[in-house]
Design an enzyme around this catalytic site. Sequence first.
Site, PDB file in Angstrom:
ATOM      1  N   CYS A   1      41.992  38.909  44.707  1.00  8.76           N
ATOM      2  CA  CYS A   1      41.303  40.191  44.875  1.00  8.76           C
ATOM      3  C   CYS A   1      40.277  40.138  46.012  1.00  8.76           C
ATOM      4  CB  CYS A   1      40.557  40.550  43.603  1.00  8.76           C
ATOM      5  SG  CYS A   1      41.581  40.755  42.148  1.00  8.76           S
TER       6      CYS A   1
ATOM      7  N   GLU B   1      37.237  41.331  46.040  1.00  2.00           N
ATOM      8  CA  GLU B   1      35.887  40.995  45.588  1.00  2.00           C
ATOM      9  C   GLU B   1      35.688  39.486  45.550  1.00  2.00           C
ATOM     10  OE1 GLU B   1      38.159  43.045  44.223  1.00  2.00           O
ATOM     11  OE2 GLU B   1      37.240  44.334  42.697  1.00  2.00           O
TER      12      GLU B   1
ATOM     13  N   ASN C   1      41.995  42.142  49.649  1.00  2.00           N
ATOM     14  CA  ASN C   1      42.943  41.512  48.733  1.00  2.00           C
ATOM     15  C   ASN C   1      44.093  40.901  49.537  1.00  2.00           C
ATOM     16  OD1 ASN C   1      43.737  44.217  49.290  1.00  2.00           O
ATOM     17  ND2 ASN C   1      44.995  44.318  47.447  1.00  2.00           N
TER      18      ASN C   1
HETATM   19 ZN   LIG Z   1      39.811  41.529  40.834  1.00  2.00          ZN
END
Ligand SMILES: [Zn+2]
Length: 135
Positions: free
Chosen positions: A58, A60, A47
């Site tokens: 983020c 991901e 992140n």
């Molecule tokens: Zn997220």
Amino acid sequence: MMLTNEERTRLIRLAVEAREHSYAPYSNYKVGAALVTASGKFFSGCNVESAAYPTSMCAERVAIFKAVSEGEREFVALAVVTGNGGTPCGACRQVMAEFGLDTLVLIADVEGNLKQEAKVSDLLPGAFGPRDLGK
Ligand SMILES: [Zn+2]
């Protein structure tokens, strides 16, 4: 597509390592992620926060965007690692759904303990997706 135990271990390890690069001076909530593509390539991300909070990103989505920007769109599994085993946010679930509802999501803590394992379709039931736009 099946995920081998070796890939599973490697994904979590890569996510733990990526978390080390987390830039989270505001939330102090460090996150790392890693994914493996259908072609067997691994991508990771952390992140990245900003003083203008909403412009933060983020882990991901960093990992997914890195993969997509290198021509990869089919993901077998994605691991996300946080200090407490927290789950992906709604925005990340939506982006995961864009690239496949069957992608396996491994949710682990920083010690590498697997807390939860679920398909994207389980994390975002009834997802709005490419099909809704005729794709
Ligand atoms: Zn997220």
